[in-house]
Design a protein around this motif. Structure first.
Motif, PDB file in Angstrom:
ATOM      1  N   GLN A   5       0.662  -0.636  -0.177  1.00  0.00           N
ATOM      2  CA  GLN A   5      -0.198  -0.190   0.328  1.00  0.00           C
ATOM      3  C   GLN A   5       1.101   1.128  -0.240  1.00  0.00           C
ATOM      4  O   GLN A   5       0.601   2.582  -0.297  1.00  0.00           O
ATOM      5  N   THR A   6       2.250   1.186   0.677  1.00  0.00           N
ATOM      6  CA  THR A   6       3.447   2.619   0.915  1.00  0.00           C
ATOM      7  C   THR A   6       3.364   2.253  -0.824  1.00  0.00           C
ATOM      8  O   THR A   6       3.190   3.798  -1.295  1.00  0.00           O
ATOM      9  N   VAL A   7       3.944   1.359  -1.534  1.00  0.00           N
ATOM     10  CA  VAL A   7       4.152   1.756  -2.767  1.00  0.00           C
ATOM     11  C   VAL A   7       3.155   2.310  -3.723  1.00  0.00           C
ATOM     12  O   VAL A   7       4.009   3.208  -4.274  1.00  0.00           O
ATOM     13  N   THR A   8       2.293   1.998  -3.328  1.00  0.00           N
ATOM     14  CA  THR A   8       1.103   1.901  -4.215  1.00  0.00           C
ATOM     15  C   THR A   8       0.558   3.841  -4.124  1.00  0.00           C
ATOM     16  O   THR A   8       0.704   4.413  -4.914  1.00  0.00           O
ATOM     17  N   ALA A   9       1.319   4.218  -2.742  1.00  0.00           N
ATOM     18  CA  ALA A   9       0.767   5.462  -2.307  1.00  0.00           C
ATOM     19  C   ALA A   9       1.240   6.566  -2.926  1.00  0.00           C
ATOM     20  O   ALA A   9       1.249   7.587  -3.598  1.00  0.00           O
ATOM     21  N   LEU A  10       3.417   6.212  -2.854  1.00  0.00           N
ATOM     22  CA  LEU A  10       4.002   6.709  -3.763  1.00  0.00           C
ATOM     23  C   LEU A  10       3.922   7.189  -5.196  1.00  0.00           C
ATOM     24  O   LEU A  10       3.746   8.302  -4.776  1.00  0.00           O
ATOM     25  N   ALA A  11       3.543   5.682  -5.403  1.00  0.00           N
ATOM     26  CA  ALA A  11       3.418   5.889  -6.724  1.00  0.00           C
ATOM     27  C   ALA A  11       2.307   6.818  -6.975  1.00  0.00           C
ATOM     28  O   ALA A  11       2.656   7.498  -8.185  1.00  0.00           O
ATOM     29  N   LEU A  12       1.404   6.884  -6.830  1.00  0.00           N
ATOM     30  CA  LEU A  12       0.185   7.902  -7.008  1.00  0.00           C
ATOM     31  C   LEU A  12       0.500   9.205  -6.806  1.00  0.00           C
ATOM     32  O   LEU A  12       0.068  10.640  -7.481  1.00  0.00           O
ATOM     33  N   ALA A  13       1.181   9.159  -5.673  1.00  0.00           N
ATOM     34  CA  ALA A  13       1.485  11.098  -5.291  1.00  0.00           C
ATOM     35  C   ALA A  13       2.663  11.378  -6.425  1.00  0.00           C
ATOM     36  O   ALA A  13       2.420  12.288  -7.055  1.00  0.00           O
ATOM     37  N   ALA A  14       3.364  10.414  -6.656  1.00  0.00           N
ATOM     38  CA  ALA A  14       4.564  10.370  -7.858  1.00  0.00           C
ATOM     39  C   ALA A  14       2.975  11.143  -9.019  1.00  0.00           C
ATOM     40  O   ALA A  14       3.751  11.985  -9.775  1.00  0.00           O
ATOM     41  N   LEU A  15       2.605  10.418  -9.584  1.00  0.00           N
ATOM     42  CA  LEU A  15       1.574  10.169 -10.394  1.00  0.00           C
ATOM     43  C   LEU A  15       1.023  11.265 -11.136  1.00  0.00           C
ATOM     44  O   LEU A  15       0.792  12.337 -11.926  1.00  0.00           O
ATOM     45  N   ARG A  16       0.919  12.558  -9.555  1.00  0.00           N
ATOM     46  CA  ARG A  16      -0.065  13.176  -9.534  1.00  0.00           C
ATOM     47  C   ARG A  16       0.573  14.654  -9.734  1.00  0.00           C
ATOM     48  O   ARG A  16       0.144  15.372  -9.313  1.00  0.00           O
ATOM     49  N   ASN A  17       2.416  14.118  -9.586  1.00  0.00           N
ATOM     50  CA  ASN A  17       2.795  14.651  -8.725  1.00  0.00           C
ATOM     51  C   ASN A  17       2.299  16.388  -7.684  1.00  0.00           C
ATOM     52  O   ASN A  17       1.946  16.854  -7.617  1.00  0.00           O
ATOM     53  N   ASP A  18       1.794  15.258  -7.077  1.00  0.00           N
ATOM     54  CA  ASP A  18       1.250  16.166  -5.250  1.00  0.00           C
ATOM     55  C   ASP A  18       2.753  16.285  -4.828  1.00  0.00           C
ATOM     56  O   ASP A  18       2.629  14.941  -3.913  1.00  0.00           O
ATOM     57  N   ALA A  19       3.659  16.896  -4.669  1.00  0.00           N
ATOM     58  CA  ALA A  19       4.545  17.288  -3.642  1.00  0.00           C
ATOM     59  C   ALA A  19       4.512  17.042  -1.890  1.00  0.00           C
ATOM     60  O   ALA A  19       4.883  16.263  -1.723  1.00  0.00           O
ATOM     61  N   ALA A  20       2.893  17.080  -2.169  1.00  0.00           N
ATOM     62  CA  ALA A  20       2.125  17.910  -0.555  1.00  0.00           C
ATOM     63  C   ALA A  20       2.485  15.997   0.307  1.00  0.00           C
ATOM     64  O   ALA A  20       2.459  15.504   1.448  1.00  0.00           O
ATOM     65  N   GLY A  21       1.440  15.269  -0.797  1.00  0.00           N
ATOM     66  CA  GLY A  21       1.585  13.806   0.125  1.00  0.00           C
ATOM     67  C   GLY A  21       2.314  12.977  -0.356  1.00  0.00           C
ATOM     68  O   GLY A  21       3.040  11.812   0.316  1.00  0.00           O
ATOM     69  N   LEU A  22       3.468  13.331  -1.404  1.00  0.00           N
ATOM     70  CA  LEU A  22       4.481  12.187  -1.724  1.00  0.00           C
ATOM     71  C   LEU A  22       5.488  13.178   0.150  1.00  0.00           C
ATOM     72  O   LEU A  22       6.027  11.754   0.385  1.00  0.00           O
ATOM     73  N   GLN A  23       5.036  13.655   0.191  1.00  0.00           N
ATOM     74  CA  GLN A  23       6.538  14.630   1.047  1.00  0.00           C
ATOM     75  C   GLN A  23       5.802  13.655   2.716  1.00  0.00           C
ATOM     76  O   GLN A  23       6.462  12.935   3.510  1.00  0.00           O
ATOM     77  N   VAL A  24       4.738  13.610   2.599  1.00  0.00           N
ATOM     78  CA  VAL A  24       3.804  12.870   4.353  1.00  0.00           C
ATOM     79  C   VAL A  24       4.497  11.409   4.245  1.00  0.00           C
ATOM     80  O   VAL A  24       4.455  10.501   4.733  1.00  0.00           O
ATOM     81  N   LEU A  25       4.549  11.104   2.940  1.00  0.00           N
ATOM     82  CA  LEU A  25       4.189   9.221   2.649  1.00  0.00           C
ATOM     83  C   LEU A  25       5.707   9.455   2.428  1.00  0.00           C
ATOM     84  O   LEU A  25       6.502   8.144   3.297  1.00  0.00           O
ATOM     85  N   ASN A  56      -4.358  13.197 -22.273  1.00  0.00           N
ATOM     86  CA  ASN A  56      -6.264  12.657 -21.146  1.00  0.00           C
ATOM     87  C   ASN A  56      -5.242  10.872 -21.470  1.00  0.00           C
ATOM     88  O   ASN A  56      -5.902  10.437 -20.305  1.00  0.00           O
ATOM     89  N   ASP A  57      -4.395  10.709 -21.872  1.00  0.00           N
ATOM     90  CA  ASP A  57      -4.011   9.003 -21.912  1.00  0.00           C
ATOM     91  C   ASP A  57      -3.016   9.241 -19.721  1.00  0.00           C
ATOM     92  O   ASP A  57      -3.139   8.491 -18.999  1.00  0.00           O
ATOM     93  N   TRP A  58      -2.696  10.345 -19.680  1.00  0.00           N
ATOM     94  CA  TRP A  58      -2.064  10.542 -18.023  1.00  0.00           C
ATOM     95  C   TRP A  58      -3.035  10.770 -17.490  1.00  0.00           C
ATOM     96  O   TRP A  58      -2.770   9.615 -16.647  1.00  0.00           O
ATOM     97  N   GLN A  59      -4.825  10.572 -17.794  1.00  0.00           N
ATOM     98  CA  GLN A  59      -5.259  11.061 -16.943  1.00  0.00           C
ATOM     99  C   GLN A  59      -5.956   9.059 -16.644  1.00  0.00           C
ATOM    100  O   GLN A  59      -6.338   9.358 -15.584  1.00  0.00           O
ATOM    101  N   ASP A  60      -5.560   8.437 -17.683  1.00  0.00           N
ATOM    102  CA  ASP A  60      -5.783   7.227 -17.167  1.00  0.00           C
ATOM    103  C   ASP A  60      -5.279   7.034 -16.809  1.00  0.00           C
ATOM    104  O   ASP A  60      -5.713   5.882 -15.947  1.00  0.00           O
ATOM    105  N   ILE A  61      -3.802   6.700 -16.973  1.00  0.00           N
ATOM    106  CA  ILE A  61      -2.835   6.184 -15.767  1.00  0.00           C
ATOM    107  C   ILE A  61      -3.144   5.964 -14.440  1.00  0.00           C
ATOM    108  O   ILE A  61      -3.038   5.814 -13.394  1.00  0.00           O
ATOM    109  N   VAL A  62      -3.200   7.391 -14.027  1.00  0.00           N
ATOM    110  CA  VAL A  62      -3.568   7.642 -12.716  1.00  0.00           C
ATOM    111  C   VAL A  62      -5.129   7.731 -12.178  1.00  0.00           C
ATOM    112  O   VAL A  62      -5.266   6.767 -10.732  1.00  0.00           O
ATOM    113  N   ALA A  63      -5.582   7.343 -12.739  1.00  0.00           N
ATOM    114  CA  ALA A  63      -6.789   6.657 -12.513  1.00  0.00           C
ATOM    115  C   ALA A  63      -6.140   4.987 -12.940  1.00  0.00           C
ATOM    116  O   ALA A  63      -6.978   4.136 -11.574  1.00  0.00           O
TER     117      ALA A  63
END
Length: 76
Positions: A5-25, A56-63
């Motif tokens: 779950q941690t690895v998945t959450a880290l990857a998802l935060a990076a895909l979203r370019n979510d610096a704050a979420g990535l930092q917390v994780l 558009n494809d990037w959004q599919d990857i994030v989803a």
């Protein structure tokens, strides 16, 4: 969180370019060197993909990654 779950959450935060979420994780990781290397590697990887993948494809990857996160959470 489980390691999966941690690895998945880290990857998802990076895909979203979510610096704050990535930092917390990343702060939850035990080793400073691993934390730093992981964060840089994930952001660089996703940045590279963002350069070549249509928005558009990037959004599919994030989803797809979000669906994986839900699936992983339900398994555990």
């Amino acid at each position: 969180m489980t390691p999966e779950q941690t690895v998945t959450a880290l990857a998802l935060a990076a895909l979203r370019n979510d610096a704050a979420g990535l930092q917390v994780l990343l702060e939850d990781l035990d080793d400073d060197a691993v934390r730093s290397a992981c964060g840089v590697a994930l952001l660089n990887l996703c940045s590279g993909f963002r350069q070549i993948v249509h928005p558009n494809d990037w959004q599919d990857i994030v989803a797809g990654m979000q669906a994986l996160a839900v699936h992983t959470a339900q398994e555990n």
